[in-house]
Design an enzyme around this catalytic site. Structure first.
Site, PDB file in Angstrom:
ATOM      1  N   CYS A   6     -14.738  36.030  26.368  1.00  0.00           N
ATOM      2  CA  CYS A   6     -16.407  36.644  26.422  1.00  0.00           C
ATOM      3  C   CYS A   6     -15.939  35.712  26.487  1.00  0.00           C
ATOM      4  CB  CYS A   6     -16.992  37.309  25.365  1.00  0.00           C
ATOM      5  SG  CYS A   6     -15.470  38.729  24.405  1.00  0.00           S
ATOM      6  N   CYS A  44     -15.005  35.149  20.367  1.00  0.00           N
ATOM      7  CA  CYS A  44     -14.310  35.680  21.836  1.00  0.00           C
ATOM      8  C   CYS A  44     -13.586  34.497  23.163  1.00  0.00           C
ATOM      9  CB  CYS A  44     -14.208  36.814  21.825  1.00  0.00           C
ATOM     10  SG  CYS A  44     -13.136  37.464  23.350  1.00  0.00           S
TER      11      CYS A  44
END
Length: 108
Positions: free
Chosen positions: A36, A33
């Site tokens: 992230c 991600c």
């Protein structure tokens, strides 16, 4: 306990999380991600001031029960727990200061 660098594909049960003692950062996301990955430097900087904070880093996604039990919708979601109870939540943090403030809130 130092900051973890990879999301684990295994996770504790909700009952195990609820039974945790002390200050804990429960982080939901995935290793691929972009949001992230972008948050990791902010987390690392904040962890420099709280190296003893227990960090649980859980891979989330469809069918992952722990994330659903916390109603996680976006990644990363940081849930700050004291004695198994949610104290604060940050979703997609974009700065170190908000993470620092949340970490300090675990000890007040």
């Amino acid at each position: 306990m130092p900051m973890l660098t990879h999301y684990s594909d295994t996770s504790p049960t909700r009952e195990e999380v609820d039974a945790l003692k002390g200050a804990v950062l429960l982080e939901f996301g995935t290793n691929w991600c972009g949001h992230c990955q972008a948050a990791q430097p902010y987390l690392a900087e904040a962890f420099d001031e709280h190296p003893g904070l227990h960090h649980i880093k859980v891979e989330d996604g469809p069918g992952r029960k722990l994330g659903r039990s916390f109603r996680v919708k976006l990644w990363p979601t940081l849930i700050f727990l004291r004695d198994g109870q949610e104290v604060e939540r940050l979703v997609r943090p974009t700065d170190t200061e908000s993470i620092r403030r949340a970490m300090l809130g675990l000890y007040s």
